[in-house]
Design a protein around this motif. Sequence first.
Motif, PDB file in Angstrom:
ATOM      1  N   LYS A 243       0.866  -1.190   0.000  1.00  8.47           N
ATOM      2  CA  LYS A 243       0.000   0.000   0.000  1.00  8.47           C
ATOM      3  C   LYS A 243       0.895   1.231   0.000  1.00  8.47           C
ATOM      4  O   LYS A 243       1.972   1.219   0.588  1.00  8.47           O
ATOM      5  N   LEU A 244       0.437   2.274  -0.674  1.00 10.98           N
ATOM      6  CA  LEU A 244       1.149   3.556  -0.662  1.00 10.98           C
ATOM      7  C   LEU A 244       0.115   4.665  -0.558  1.00 10.98           C
ATOM      8  O   LEU A 244      -0.835   4.713  -1.337  1.00 10.98           O
TER       9      LEU A 244
ATOM     10  N   GLN B  84       7.159   4.187  -8.057  1.00  6.17           N
ATOM     11  CA  GLN B  84       8.042   3.504  -9.004  1.00  6.17           C
ATOM     12  C   GLN B  84       8.802   2.375  -8.309  1.00  6.17           C
ATOM     13  O   GLN B  84       8.917   1.268  -8.839  1.00  6.17           O
ATOM     14  N   LYS B  85       9.312   2.648  -7.106  1.00  9.59           N
ATOM     15  CA  LYS B  85      10.085   1.658  -6.348  1.00  9.59           C
ATOM     16  C   LYS B  85       9.239   0.420  -6.035  1.00  9.59           C
ATOM     17  O   LYS B  85       9.692  -0.715  -6.206  1.00  9.59           O
ATOM     18  N   LYS B  86       8.009   0.649  -5.590  1.00  7.73           N
ATOM     19  CA  LYS B  86       7.135  -0.472  -5.237  1.00  7.73           C
ATOM     20  C   LYS B  86       6.781  -1.291  -6.481  1.00  7.73           C
ATOM     21  O   LYS B  86       6.771  -2.516  -6.440  1.00  7.73           O
ATOM     22  N   ILE B  87       6.511  -0.616  -7.599  1.00  5.46           N
ATOM     23  CA  ILE B  87       6.186  -1.327  -8.837  1.00  5.46           C
ATOM     24  C   ILE B  87       7.391  -2.129  -9.319  1.00  5.46           C
ATOM     25  O   ILE B  87       7.259  -3.299  -9.677  1.00  5.46           O
ATOM     26  N   THR B  88       8.564  -1.521  -9.302  1.00  6.95           N
ATOM     27  CA  THR B  88       9.786  -2.220  -9.723  1.00  6.95           C
ATOM     28  C   THR B  88      10.023  -3.453  -8.864  1.00  6.95           C
ATOM     29  O   THR B  88      10.332  -4.526  -9.373  1.00  6.95           O
ATOM     30  N   SER B  89       9.827  -3.300  -7.564  1.00  7.64           N
ATOM     31  CA  SER B  89      10.008  -4.413  -6.637  1.00  7.64           C
ATOM     32  C   SER B  89       9.037  -5.554  -6.950  1.00  7.64           C
ATOM     33  O   SER B  89       9.423  -6.730  -6.965  1.00  7.64           O
TER      34      SER B  89
END
Length: 141
Positions: free
Chosen positions: A114-115, A124-129
Amino acid sequence: MGICFSKKRSDTDESVRHVEFAGGNVHLVTTKESWDQKLTEAKNDGKIVIANFSASWCGPCRMIAPYYCELSEKYPSLMFLTIDVDELTEFSTSWDIKATPTFFFLRDGQQIDKLVGANKPELQKKITSIVDSESPAPQHK
């Protein structure tokens, strides 16, 4: 990082309400039925869902919407949804939305992350992860 807190919307400019939120590969969810249909579709396709709970009157939501659309084109292996909290008030309340935008990351309908807020680097960081965790590891011979 911008966050909007709940307020009543005015119905002054209905004609442009959704223009900035839909685009790219972003699906605008306007009913509980379409939500259920998209989650089923994502599950059948093995896709992670990113659900953006936002509002047409929210400045940070409007600011991050074009970036969200860009991400939807960059990551076609994910399903990007946008839910207007004013249009689906009861549904949004059931997700305990306290501020907009709020992004939920779902696998098989279950929350995995969740963000809260219009934080481009963190989104972007969460999607990349997530994309990295979904990709099979390269085979070394």
